[in-house]
Every structure is written in structure tokens, then in C-alpha cells.
Enzyme design. Structure first.
Site, mmCIF file in Angstrom:
data_model
loop_
_atom_site.group_PDB
_atom_site.id
_atom_site.type_symbol
_atom_site.label_atom_id
_atom_site.label_comp_id
_atom_site.label_asym_id
_atom_site.label_seq_id
_atom_site.Cartn_x
_atom_site.Cartn_y
_atom_site.Cartn_z
ATOM 1 N N SER A 76 -5.126 -28.412 -6.261
ATOM 2 C CA SER A 76 -5.418 -27.607 -5.067
ATOM 3 C C SER A 76 -6.107 -26.293 -5.411
ATOM 4 O O SER A 76 -5.747 -25.627 -6.383
ATOM 5 C CB SER A 76 -4.130 -27.277 -4.319
ATOM 6 O OG SER A 76 -3.722 -28.323 -3.501
ATOM 7 N N HIS B 137 -3.947 -22.651 1.541
ATOM 8 C CA HIS B 137 -2.566 -23.131 1.422
ATOM 9 C C HIS B 137 -1.951 -22.742 0.083
ATOM 10 O O HIS B 137 -0.731 -22.792 -0.078
ATOM 11 C CB HIS B 137 -2.478 -24.639 1.665
ATOM 12 C CG HIS B 137 -2.937 -25.518 0.552
ATOM 13 N ND1 HIS B 137 -4.195 -26.069 0.494
ATOM 14 C CD2 HIS B 137 -2.296 -25.968 -0.555
ATOM 15 C CE1 HIS B 137 -4.309 -26.817 -0.586
ATOM 16 N NE2 HIS B 137 -3.158 -26.768 -1.246
ATOM 17 N N ASP C 91 -9.289 -23.999 5.175
ATOM 18 C CA ASP C 91 -8.376 -23.856 4.032
ATOM 19 C C ASP C 91 -9.050 -23.045 2.918
ATOM 20 O O ASP C 91 -9.263 -23.530 1.803
ATOM 21 C CB ASP C 91 -7.972 -25.246 3.531
ATOM 22 C CG ASP C 91 -6.800 -25.223 2.568
ATOM 23 O OD1 ASP C 91 -6.184 -24.159 2.406
ATOM 24 O OD2 ASP C 91 -6.515 -26.281 1.975
#
Length: 270
Positions: free
Chosen positions: A224, A88, A135
Site C-alpha cells: 500500500s 489509507h 486515496d
């Protein structure tokens, strides 16, 4: 399946058109649209980059000169020219829009470390969104980073027993309303019981995901793509969590790296 809103993308450095993910996906009220993420390891402490030389700031190239070195996600050097991050973080971006910053613990110190170009972006073909897993992304650098690498965890390493201690690293937010920081943070966490995450996150898949946290420490927006390190191995990639980042005792969700070790190895060998 019931969808709790996730904080997924926080555009610190890039224009909206770039669709940059600045942290992990966060969960919000049912039916709500994904909320913009917040950012660093909550409950962490300043980390010395010399202790984590494989830590990478994944940066937006046009913003590389700002006080945050354009950082919008974390990453991990797993081979001289390969950086593992979250899908992402990289989805929708071209190699020329990305930079990898190594050896810079304080993002405001532009005299330290190296800024490297990215020549290719691989995103797991099964990635659709963070709720569905996969991911994982691998960035290929145009030249050797000249830094130590962190080995990728495998199923043989026995990394995911509940209670196993680990370290989270990132430049994300240190609180829901805390100002953004420039210094790398480290936080001690432990692997959570799968059933706890299954309750907190309806989309949690124990085959491809792992939860980690502690009563005082957890991931937040801006972390992230960064690593969970267990026993000297890359065990997790920060993916998503609940919004707001408090209460801290709720764990965050990471990619279970061992599940994707073969995919990552193929990219390293490519």
C-alpha cells in the site's frame, strides 16, 4: 452498491489504536468486514535501492528500530521534502508518529539510508475510504531528503493505455502465506483494461483508479502507498486488491495519479 470485502489495513508495526494501514485494501466475500491485509509484490524480484532512490518506506516512529524499520506502507519522494503515499496509510496518524526511510533497500540494514521526520500530513479532502477513491496523501519532511525525486505523472503523459508496461515496487508480501520480507521487491506489470476491473471490483472508478498486473505479478498486502512507475513517472499509488492475493492474474487497483497531479503539485508548492 455491492461491497466485496477489502483488505485494507495490516498493523505490522503499530498498536491497534494507531490504525495503521500496512497494505492495500483487499476484497473479500460480500457482506464481510474488511479483513486484515497480508504483504510484498508477488512474482517480483529483489530491487537495488540505487536504481530507485526515490522509494520511501513509510514507517511507524515507535517501531523504527525493528527489523523492518517500522515500515507499514510504501511512498514516493516527489520533491525534496514531499512524499506521496496512500491516504489509507496516513489517516488517523500524527506527523510525530511517522518516519520516512530513504536509501534503505533492505529494511533490516539500519546502517544504510536516512530516517527523516515528518512535519505535516495532507490527506485528500475527498477521501473517505478506498472504495470511494481519492486515496492520496502527501507527507512533508522536516528537511530535504537529499535524494533524486520521481516526477508525478500528468494527463499529458499518456500513461494508462491498456497493455502499457510498468514497474511495481514494495516491501509487501510475496504470497498469501509467505513470511514477511525485508528486501525491496520490483515487479513488471501492465495496465489492465478498465472493463476487467469493473467486473472484478464493483467500486472501481476508471476516472480516479487504474488496474495493473500480469499473469505472474501483482501487488499484495504491505505494498500500500507504493508506486506504479510508467515511463519514468509516478503513474499509480497502490490502493487495494482482492483477497487472497492469489490467483495472481487478477490485477490490483491503484490511484490514477494523473487525476490528482494538480492536487499533488499544490502540496509540493505549499
Amino acid at each position: 452498491m455491492r461491497r466485496i470485502s477489502l483488505w485494507r489495513r495490516w498493523r505490522w508495526a503499530a498498536p491497534a489504536a494507531a490504525a495503521l494501514a500496512l497494505t492495500i485494501a483487499l476484497i473479500t466475500p460480500a457482506g464481510a468486514a474488511p479483513a486484515p491485509p497480508t504483504s510484498s509484490v508477488i512474482g517480483g524480484s529483489d530491487a537495488e535501492i540505487r536504481d530507485f532512490p526515490w522509494m520511501v518506506a513509510v514507517s511507524y516512529a515507535p517501531s523504527i528500530g525493528d527489523q523492518y524499520s517500522g515500515m507499514f506502507c510504501g511512498g514516493t519522494l516527489v520533491a525534496p521534502r514531499k512524499v506521496v503515499t496512500a491516504a489509507h496509510c496516513a489517516k488517523g496518524l500524527k506527523p510525530g508518529e511517522l518516519k520516512a526511510v530513504l536509501g534503505r533497500g533492505d529494511l533490516a540494514d539500519h546502517a544504510s539510508g536516512r530516517v527523516l521526520d515528518v512535519s505535516a500530513v495532507w490527506i485528500h479532502p475527498g477521501y473517505y475510504d478506498v472504495w470511494n477513491g481519492n486515496d492520496v496523501a502527501v507527507l512533508t519532511l522536516t528537511e530535504d531528503a537529499g535524494a533524486p525525486v520521481l516526477p508525478v505523472g500528468t494527463s499529458d503523459d499518456d500513461l494508462y493505455r491498456a497493455g502499457t508496461p510498468g514497474t511495481l515496487l514494495g516491501w509487501g508480501l510475496t504470497g498469501d502465506h509467505a513470511p514477511r520480507i525485508t528486501h525491496l521487491q520490483r515487479g513488471r506489470v501492465a495496465v489492465s483494461e478498465d472493463h476487467l476491473c469493473d467486473v472484478e471490483y464493483p467500486d472501481f472508478d476508471p476516472e480516479t483508479m487504474v488496474c495493473a498486473g500480469s499473469p505472474t505479478t501483482r501487488q499484495c498486502k504491505g505494498d500500500s502507498g507504493g508506486p506504479l512507475v510508467i515511463n519514468g513517472r509516478l503513474a499509480g499509488i497502490v490502493s487495494f486488491g482482492r483477497e487472497p492475493c492469489t490467483p495472481v492474474k487478477l490485477p490490483g487497483v491503484l490511484v490514477r495519479v494523473a487525476k490528482y497531479a494538480d492536487d499533488i503539485r499544490r502540496q509540493i508548492d505549499n
